[in-house]
Structures are given as structure tokens and as C-alpha cells.
Design a protein around this motif. Structure first.
Motif, PDB file in Angstrom:
ATOM      1  N   ALA A 130       0.814  -1.219   0.000  1.00  0.00           N
ATOM      2  CA  ALA A 130       0.000   0.000   0.000  1.00  0.00           C
ATOM      3  C   ALA A 130       0.846   1.268   0.000  1.00  0.00           C
ATOM      4  N   GLY A 131       2.016   1.209   0.637  1.00  0.00           N
ATOM      5  CA  GLY A 131       2.916   2.356   0.640  1.00  0.00           C
ATOM      6  C   GLY A 131       2.406   3.560   1.412  1.00  0.00           C
ATOM      7  N   GLN A 132       1.612   3.323   2.470  1.00  0.00           N
ATOM      8  CA  GLN A 132       1.078   4.429   3.252  1.00  0.00           C
ATOM      9  C   GLN A 132       1.934   4.703   4.488  1.00  0.00           C
ATOM     10  N   GLU A 133       1.863   5.940   4.956  1.00  0.00           N
ATOM     11  CA  GLU A 133       2.586   6.317   6.160  1.00  0.00           C
ATOM     12  C   GLU A 133       1.764   5.964   7.396  1.00  0.00           C
ATOM     13  N   PRO A 134       2.404   5.589   8.496  1.00  0.00           N
ATOM     14  CA  PRO A 134       1.663   5.228   9.708  1.00  0.00           C
ATOM     15  C   PRO A 134       1.216   6.454  10.485  1.00  0.00           C
ATOM     16  N   ILE A 135       0.373   6.223  11.477  1.00  0.00           N
ATOM     17  CA  ILE A 135       0.010   7.284  12.415  1.00  0.00           C
ATOM     18  C   ILE A 135       1.250   7.704  13.197  1.00  0.00           C
ATOM     19  N   ALA A 136       1.138   8.763  13.964  1.00  0.00           N
ATOM     20  CA  ALA A 136       2.283   9.260  14.734  1.00  0.00           C
ATOM     21  C   ALA A 136       2.744   8.216  15.744  1.00  0.00           C
TER      22      ALA A 136
END
Length: 448
Positions: A377-383
């Protein structure tokens, strides 16, 4: 007939020559709840199996509930004629058993790698995930850490009691995290590690944990994901046996005491490409963040795997280092997914959510599916928790809600296999309902 293997046949013959007093070998495989089932084979018959004779056990053994019963799941168990299914011997796992009263051997068996693997067998589920990652040029390296409690062998009113301390009669004299506690129980702990090593398990570091009578034993990093899960399964079996030999009881129960920390199964995972490069460390560690995001996305939908029974849900949010939300952080043990400090070569995630009594094959399969999902998916995680202590994603806190969240999730079905998800969720649902069919003493006190 199975395909004969010269190496496998040599393994059996070498074992017979080295242990001539062993007449029987337990052939073992892990079912859905994480218990071993199998058969005790005369060793001369085992040699015939290694030479190519078929090895079959009922397919539905995999579906046994926690108490060994069978539940109607689709056409399985009661409408399929209870068919046999092929199993194979797992090379390198034929070892002596030292905790029984008579000479005995044991060896792992599995349907994975046979002509007709059982889709919902835990080892086969993990094998399929590893094969899919291998087709993408990804090789996981894995290390398990398992926490457990020692109890006195005798229960009191059905409840566990602190283990007898050879140096003190005071049950409160349990120095948490102290090296002194390792000395007090050194005989049984040393035997546990040495026995695990004799089973081929690379057990090494021992830690006295926070709970009274609680310990953790770590394993070495393993480049074979199936073998790493084999180690965890075999370690649980040998540890219980060694404890009984020493007049104690060992348990991997997730939360044996409400007022003490629970026991977890911590799994370290790094990913390498075909050239031996750490995938997670490339491109400014962007793949690491993507893998974390994928794990967090699938975690709420894999809770029946990580919390495998009613008791396991009691761990979350109850004491230190037991997360109540899906979170991550650098060097943060309050997070579900911790990133230990390491060099580029050893960069990894530490997945800390699973209870110690979860099925290690399925836990690892779910973790790897989450990492794969994130990389795709290549998404960034939450903080991370390091930046925001309130960061996190809610996950189910009871079995029935968790089963519903897992059963209908497209990515989990695709990653773990729809037949497995259907069977596993129904097994857990019916196990939970069976567990609830008892009126507790508290109910009488409150409502009579």
C-alpha cells in the motif's frame, strides 16, 4: 506413498543408533488453539514412513477446540465423513524427550508440503504466506520471545499458587527483574534452556520478569520462518514437561493473575531481499514505516489470532507494557509495535501484542501479512508514541467482536486464505460460547 528422502531416512537411522533404548516416537502437529495432537509410533514403523510409506491422520484433528471437542464448521467434522489427510515428517525435528519417565522421541509432522495440504492447518497457513513473500524476493528473519509463569504444582481451590522458593517461605519475597530470582530457580530454568537446545531450539537469554514467578526466555534469530515458529511450539511443550519434572507447573496463560503483568509472545521480524539487504532500512527507512502502517491497519482484524481466548483479552491495558490500542514507537514498550534501536543491518519490528498462549504459526503469519500489506500500500503510519502519547487505533476487546472484525475483512481473507479465516473464526466463536456456558461463583454472589 510419500516421496522417500535419503536424508530423512538417515536421520531416523542415526537417531536409532544413538538412542537404542527409544522404542516409540511421538509424531506431533499443532492444532488451531495451539495444542499438539498426533500419534505415538513404534520407531521401526517411523523408519518405514521415512522410506516412503504414507502417514495419515484425521483432517479434523486440526479443528479441535481448546478442550479437545469438535464443532460443526460448514461440512467439516460431522458431514464430511472425518477423512484422513496426508502428513509428512519435518526434517531435523527428530529429538529425544528427556522429561518423560521412559525413553521417548518426538518429531514434528505437517500437511504442508504434501500433495494435498490442509488449508486451515496453522503451519500450512504460514507456509503459504512465506511462499508468497519469497515470490516477491522477500525473506523474513524471525526471533520469538516467550514469557511464562512458574506455579506450585498443586492448585489451591483451582487457583495457581506462587512457586515454592528454595530460599524463602514468604510468597511475597519474589524480587521482580532481579538476577537473584534467576539464581533461586536456576535448576529448573537451566534445565528448560538445555532441554530446548536438545530439541534443536536456539533458546538462550533468560530474564526474571515483573510478575511473581514470571520469566522470559529468548530465541536466536532464525532465517527460516517455519523453523522459528517450530521452535516456539516445541519450547512450550518441553518447558511444561521440564517444570513438572521439577515439581512445578509452567504456564503460558496470557493473564493468570489480574494484579500482575500478563505473559506475551514478542516477535522480532526483519525482511531481506535476495541480495541480503535489509528491505526495511532502504530508502531512508520508508519501507519500515510502510510495514508498520500495514501492521496497524490489519491488527484490529487479526485479534482472534493475537488474543486466542477469553483470558488473553485481559492483558490489554491492564498493566505496564500491555497496549490498549494499536500503536507504535521507537524503543517504546508501551507500543504494540516497537522499533528496537539497531544498526541498518538489523533494523526490525518487534510485535508485542500476542498473548504467550497464541498459536506461533498464526501469529507470525498475521504479522507478515500486515507487513506485506503495508509494503504494497505504501502508506505512512500514524504518529509514533514518541511524538504523541495518545496516538493509536482501537481494536476489539472481546472475542465475539474480534471474530466479526476478522471474518469480514477482505485483506485478511486474501492474505491468510478465506477458507482458513472461515474455519478459524467459527472455531473461536464456538469455543468462546462453550466457555461461557457456566455460571460463575461471582454471578451467584452478585445476582442470586
Amino acid at each position: 506413498m510419500t516421496t522417500p528422502s535419503a536424508d530423512l531416512l538417515n536421520e531416523v537411522r542415526t537417531f536409532r543408533a544413538r538412542y537404542p533404548d527409544v522404542r516409540y516416537v511421538d509424531l506431533l502437529s499443532l492444532d488451531i488453539p495451539g495444542h499438539f495432537y498426533g500419534k505415538r509410533y513404534p520407531i521401526d514403523m517411523l523408519e518405514k514412513v521415512a522410506a516412503g510409506s504414507p502417514l495419515k491422520l484425521p483432517q479434523n484433528c486440526v479443528l479441535l477446540g481448546v478442550q479437545g471437542g469438535l464443532f460443526p464448521i460448514g461440512d467439516y467434522c460431522f458431514n464430511d465423513g472425518d477423512p484422513d489427510a496426508l502428513r509428512r515428517l519435518i526434517p531435523g525435528t527428530l529429538k529425544p524427550v528427556s522429561w518423560e519417565r521412559e525413553p521417548l522421541g518426538q518429531m514434528l509432522i505437517s500437511s504442508d508440503g504434501t500433495a494435498a495440504p490442509i488449508e486451515f492447518e496453522p503451519r500450512e497457513v504460514l507456509a503459504r504466506v512465506l511462499q508468497r513473500l519469497a515470490s516477491k524476493g522477500i525473506r523474513p528473519v524471525v526471533a520469538f520471545e516467550l514469557e511464562f509463569y512458574l506455579f506450585d504444582r498443586a492448585l489451591k481451590h483451582g487457583q495457581p499458587q506462587f512457586p515454592r522458593d528454595p530460599f524463602s517461605d514468604d510468597p511475597d519475597d519474589q524480587p521482580n527483574m532481579h538476577i537473584e530470582r534467576l539464581s533461586r530457580f536456576s535448576d529448573v530454568l537451566r534445565d528448560m534452556v538445555e532441554t530446548a537446545n536438545a530439541q534443536g531450539v536456539d533458546a538462550n537469554v533468560i530474564t526474571a520478569e515483573l510478575g511473581p514467578g514470571q520469566f522470559e526466555i529468548n530465541f536466536g534469530h532464525c532465517e527460516d520462518g517455519l523453523r522459528a515458529a517450530d521452535w516456539a511450539a516445541l519450547f512450550c511443550r518441553s518447558t511444561r514437561g521440564v517444570a513438572l519434572k521439577h515439581g512445578l507447573r509452567a504456564s503460558f496463560m496470557s493473564k493468570p493473575y489480574l494484579q500482575a503483568p500478563g505473559s506475551g509472545m514478542h516477535v522480532h521480524v526483519s525482511l531481506y531481499d535476495q541480495a541480503g539487504n535489509n528491505v526495511l532500512a532502504s530508502n531512508g527507512q520508508r519501507p519500515l514505516r510502510h510495514a508498520v502502517a500495514g501492521c496497524l491497519a490489519l491488527l484490529p482484524h487479526c485479534m482472534p489470532v493475537f488474543a486466542a481466548n477469553h483470558n488473553a483479552f485481559r492483558r490489554y491495558g491492564a498493566m505496564v507494557n500491555a497496549a490498549s490500542r494499536a500503536s507504535w514507537g521507537f524503543e517504546d514498550r508501551d507500543a504494540c509495535i516497537r522499533i528496537p534501536e539497531s544498526d541498518t543491518r538489523n533494523l526490525r519490528i518487534e510485535h508485542r501484542l500476542a498473548g504467550a498462549d497464541a498459536n506461533p504459526y498464526l501469529v507470525l503469519a498475521a504479522i507478515l501479512c500486515g507487513m506485506e500489506h503495508g509494503l504494497d500500500a505504501g502508506q505512512e503510519p500514524i504518529a509514533p508514541l514518541n511524538d504523541n502519547r495518545d496516538s493509536g487505533v482501537d481494536f476489539p476487546k472481546d472475542m465475539l467482536t474480534a471474530v466479526a472484525a476478522m471474518r469480514g475483512h477482505p485483506a485478511v481473507n486474501e492474505s491468510l486464505g478465506p477458507e482458513f479465516v472461515k474455519v478459524y473464526c467459527e472455531n473461536k466463536r464456538q469455543d468462546h460460547l462453550a466457555f461461557m456456558q457456566e455460571v460463575s461463583a461471582r454471578e451467584y454472589r452478585w445476582f442470586l
